[in-house]
Design a protein around this motif. Structure first.
Motif, PDB file in Angstrom:
ATOM      1  N   MET A   1       0.850  -1.198   0.000  1.00 10.98           N
ATOM      2  CA  MET A   1       0.000   0.000   0.000  1.00 10.98           C
ATOM      3  C   MET A   1       0.888   1.252   0.000  1.00 10.98           C
ATOM      4  O   MET A   1       1.851   1.336   0.752  1.00 10.98           O
ATOM      5  CB  MET A   1      -0.870   0.002   1.272  1.00 10.98           C
ATOM      6  CG  MET A   1      -1.791   1.203   1.357  1.00 10.98           C
ATOM      7  SD  MET A   1      -2.645   1.205   2.931  1.00 10.98           S
ATOM      8  CE  MET A   1      -3.707  -0.216   2.760  1.00 10.98           C
ATOM      9  N   LYS A   2       0.519   2.186  -0.843  1.00 15.52           N
ATOM     10  CA  LYS A   2       1.273   3.431  -0.870  1.00 15.52           C
ATOM     11  C   LYS A   2       0.607   4.428   0.094  1.00 15.52           C
ATOM     12  O   LYS A   2      -0.613   4.608   0.045  1.00 15.52           O
ATOM     13  CB  LYS A   2       1.295   3.982  -2.296  1.00 15.52           C
ATOM     14  CG  LYS A   2       2.146   5.223  -2.435  1.00 15.52           C
ATOM     15  CD  LYS A   2       2.155   5.703  -3.871  1.00 15.52           C
ATOM     16  CE  LYS A   2       2.903   7.017  -3.972  1.00 15.52           C
ATOM     17  NZ  LYS A   2       2.768   7.639  -5.264  1.00 15.52           N
ATOM     18  N   VAL A   3       1.421   5.041   0.941  1.00 14.45           N
ATOM     19  CA  VAL A   3       0.883   5.999   1.904  1.00 14.45           C
ATOM     20  C   VAL A   3       1.412   7.389   1.559  1.00 14.45           C
ATOM     21  O   VAL A   3       2.616   7.591   1.422  1.00 14.45           O
ATOM     22  CB  VAL A   3       1.304   5.618   3.349  1.00 14.45           C
ATOM     23  CG1 VAL A   3       0.822   6.669   4.342  1.00 14.45           C
ATOM     24  CG2 VAL A   3       0.754   4.244   3.714  1.00 14.45           C
ATOM     25  N   ILE A   4       0.502   8.331   1.381  1.00 13.00           N
ATOM     26  CA  ILE A   4       0.934   9.711   1.107  1.00 13.00           C
ATOM     27  C   ILE A   4       0.530  10.582   2.297  1.00 13.00           C
ATOM     28  O   ILE A   4      -0.644  10.604   2.698  1.00 13.00           O
ATOM     29  CB  ILE A   4       0.286  10.285  -0.181  1.00 13.00           C
ATOM     30  CG1 ILE A   4       0.492   9.329  -1.365  1.00 13.00           C
ATOM     31  CG2 ILE A   4       0.878  11.653  -0.497  1.00 13.00           C
ATOM     32  CD1 ILE A   4      -0.113   9.847  -2.672  1.00 13.00           C
ATOM     33  N   LYS A   5       1.534  11.270   2.845  1.00  8.31           N
ATOM     34  CA  LYS A   5       1.244  12.127   4.005  1.00  8.31           C
ATOM     35  C   LYS A   5       0.859  13.530   3.533  1.00  8.31           C
ATOM     36  O   LYS A   5       1.416  14.032   2.542  1.00  8.31           O
ATOM     37  CB  LYS A   5       2.489  12.250   4.886  1.00  8.31           C
ATOM     38  CG  LYS A   5       2.926  10.942   5.515  1.00  8.31           C
ATOM     39  CD  LYS A   5       4.156  11.209   6.340  1.00  8.31           C
ATOM     40  CE  LYS A   5       4.842   9.918   6.717  1.00  8.31           C
ATOM     41  NZ  LYS A   5       6.156  10.092   7.276  1.00  8.31           N
ATOM     42  N   ALA A   6      -0.055  14.148   4.261  1.00 11.55           N
ATOM     43  CA  ALA A   6      -0.414  15.538   3.946  1.00 11.55           C
ATOM     44  C   ALA A   6       0.831  16.404   4.103  1.00 11.55           C
ATOM     45  O   ALA A   6       1.664  16.158   4.985  1.00 11.55           O
ATOM     46  CB  ALA A   6      -1.509  16.014   4.891  1.00 11.55           C
ATOM     47  N   LYS A   7       0.950  17.410   3.252  1.00  8.39           N
ATOM     48  CA  LYS A   7       2.134  18.264   3.270  1.00  8.39           C
ATOM     49  C   LYS A   7       2.277  18.963   4.631  1.00  8.39           C
ATOM     50  O   LYS A   7       3.362  19.080   5.184  1.00  8.39           O
ATOM     51  CB  LYS A   7       1.977  19.324   2.161  1.00  8.39           C
ATOM     52  CG  LYS A   7       3.272  19.859   1.658  1.00  8.39           C
ATOM     53  CD  LYS A   7       3.027  20.597   0.362  1.00  8.39           C
ATOM     54  CE  LYS A   7       4.046  21.706   0.199  1.00  8.39           C
ATOM     55  NZ  LYS A   7       3.567  22.758  -0.672  1.00  8.39           N
ATOM     56  N   THR A   8       1.167  19.422   5.162  1.00  8.74           N
ATOM     57  CA  THR A   8       1.188  20.058   6.494  1.00  8.74           C
ATOM     58  C   THR A   8       0.194  19.308   7.367  1.00  8.74           C
ATOM     59  O   THR A   8      -0.969  19.166   6.991  1.00  8.74           O
ATOM     60  CB  THR A   8       0.754  21.535   6.403  1.00  8.74           C
ATOM     61  OG1 THR A   8       1.495  22.146   5.363  1.00  8.74           O
ATOM     62  CG2 THR A   8       0.998  22.268   7.701  1.00  8.74           C
ATOM     63  N   MET A   9       0.658  18.852   8.506  1.00 12.19           N
ATOM     64  CA  MET A   9      -0.262  18.140   9.413  1.00 12.19           C
ATOM     65  C   MET A   9       0.351  18.071  10.809  1.00 12.19           C
ATOM     66  O   MET A   9       1.525  18.387  11.010  1.00 12.19           O
ATOM     67  CB  MET A   9      -0.545  16.729   8.902  1.00 12.19           C
ATOM     68  CG  MET A   9       0.647  15.817   8.900  1.00 12.19           C
ATOM     69  SD  MET A   9       0.138  14.129   8.522  1.00 12.19           S
ATOM     70  CE  MET A   9       1.692  13.410   8.057  1.00 12.19           C
ATOM     71  N   GLY A  10      -0.474  17.638  11.758  1.00 17.26           N
ATOM     72  CA  GLY A  10       0.015  17.379  13.103  1.00 17.26           C
ATOM     73  C   GLY A  10       0.143  18.624  13.964  1.00 17.26           C
ATOM     74  O   GLY A  10      -0.461  19.659  13.688  1.00 17.26           O
ATOM     75  N   MET A  11       0.958  18.456  14.999  1.00 15.61           N
ATOM     76  CA  MET A  11       1.002  19.448  16.077  1.00 15.61           C
ATOM     77  C   MET A  11       1.314  20.873  15.620  1.00 15.61           C
ATOM     78  O   MET A  11       2.223  21.086  14.824  1.00 15.61           O
ATOM     79  CB  MET A  11       2.047  18.981  17.092  1.00 15.61           C
ATOM     80  CG  MET A  11       1.747  19.478  18.479  1.00 15.61           C
ATOM     81  SD  MET A  11       2.649  18.550  19.716  1.00 15.61           S
ATOM     82  CE  MET A  11       1.464  17.283  20.110  1.00 15.61           C
ATOM     83  N   CYS A  12       0.542  21.805  16.135  1.00 17.13           N
ATOM     84  CA  CYS A  12       0.764  23.223  15.808  1.00 17.13           C
ATOM     85  C   CYS A  12       1.650  23.851  16.881  1.00 17.13           C
ATOM     86  O   CYS A  12       1.857  23.271  17.949  1.00 17.13           O
ATOM     87  CB  CYS A  12      -0.582  23.948  15.773  1.00 17.13           C
ATOM     88  SG  CYS A  12      -1.425  23.881  17.362  1.00 17.13           S
ATOM     89  N   PHE A  13       2.117  25.067  16.628  1.00 19.20           N
ATOM     90  CA  PHE A  13       3.044  25.701  17.586  1.00 19.20           C
ATOM     91  C   PHE A  13       2.363  25.967  18.925  1.00 19.20           C
ATOM     92  O   PHE A  13       2.999  25.894  19.976  1.00 19.20           O
ATOM     93  CB  PHE A  13       3.639  26.989  16.989  1.00 19.20           C
ATOM     94  CG  PHE A  13       2.695  28.153  17.008  1.00 19.20           C
ATOM     95  CD1 PHE A  13       1.793  28.361  15.976  1.00 19.20           C
ATOM     96  CD2 PHE A  13       2.692  29.044  18.075  1.00 19.20           C
ATOM     97  CE1 PHE A  13       0.907  29.420  16.001  1.00 19.20           C
ATOM     98  CE2 PHE A  13       1.818  30.111  18.112  1.00 19.20           C
ATOM     99  CZ  PHE A  13       0.919  30.295  17.070  1.00 19.20           C
TER     100      PHE A  13
END
Ligand code: SF4
Length: 277
Positions: free
Chosen positions: A1-13
């Protein structure tokens, strides 16, 4: 399976700063966190393991403790004064972008505007914003917009509102109040906006999505909602243990994104589990 991560994601400042401060508090066992520091079960476990007590922000006055932590979601000045009466020290981790919403709403009110807050009335951030206002309403959906008996309408948003939803509500306010003078201050935070835009971009490239984030996290739910709106199959999980790869057996390309309170390590474990499938 190919997994593509979102360009911007996860914890914010805002969340990173709150976490960093929490980790330096010298007497954790004498410290109470007022509400969930972040909507992330792993972080909440870490807080408990450090010896801190978390109490619900629905408690008007938490039991006395040497120090109290205000979360990144912020509280009203009124609430802060109440908390100060029952502690020796306050660690205030309110995100500067949430503070900005308080300031904008307050400034509009001082100029005579009736304030319309776009957001969820039960969300802790919204409670903090309206806590110092005396003439306001909270609107979650376009259908809730009314004709208001005020000539001046000032609009602000909960920082994690979906931009397209805010746009629809603002339009509806204009439609229902054609003679009012309307001042809209877009207070959706940049990290929320960029994470949503990244999902929009990703949805064109994948067959299904995994959204990683706390079950109570509003911005995580908004990311999931975006996937549903585009009719892309999607599951929202808090960590890799909640992910059943069997749900993805018919997909070759899966996208991953995460809410602003998700640890990098959690995102990585989810991606690894998907890639191993
Ligand atoms: S989501 Fe936005 S407003 Fe909330 S803590 Fe993060 S940066 Fe601040």
């Amino acid at each position: 399976m190919k997994v593509i991560k979102a360009k911007t994601m996860g914890m914010c400042f805002g969340v990173r700063d709150a976490l960093a401060l929490m980790r330096t508090i010298p007497n954790p066992e004498k410290t109470t966190v007022y509400g969930e520091l972040v909507h992330n079960p792993e972080v909440l476990t870490e807080i408990t393991q450090r010896g801190m007590t978390t109490v619900s922000e629905t408690l008007r006055i938490p039991p006395f403790s040497q120090a109290v932590v205000i979360t990144a979601h912020g509280v009203s000045q009124k609430k802060k004064r109440t908390l100060a009466r029952n502690t020796e020290y306050i660690y205030d981790t309110t995100c500067p972008l949430v503070r900005k919403v308080h300031q904008k709403a307050q400034a509009l009110q001082d100029e005579g505007y009736f304030i319309v807050v776009i957001g969820k009335s039960k969300h802790v951030e919204v409670k903090g914003i309206i806590g110092d206002l005396h003439a306001y309403t909270v609107v979650e959906k376009p259908a809730e917009v009314k004709r208001y008996l005020h000539k001046l309408l000032g609009i602000v948003c909960q920082t994690t509102t979906q931009p397209s939803l805010a746009k629809a509500i603002v339009q509806r306010i204009h439609d229902k109040n054609p003679t009012a003078q309307i001042e809209y201050v877009d207070t959706i935070c940049k990290p929320t906006r960029s994470r949503q835009q990244s999902v929009e971009d990703l949805l064109n490239q994948v067959e299904a999505m995994v959204v990683v984030g706390g079950a109570n996290s509003n911005n995580t739910r908004q990311l999931t909602e975006l996937c549903y709106q585009r009719e892309v199959p999607c599951v929202q999980v808090q960590n890799e243990q909640e992910l059943s790869t069997a749900q993805f057996h018919s997909f070759n390309v899966v996208g991953v994104t995460a809410g602003t309170s998700t640890l990098d390590s959690t995102i990585e474990k989810v991606c690894q589990k998907l890639e191993s499938y």
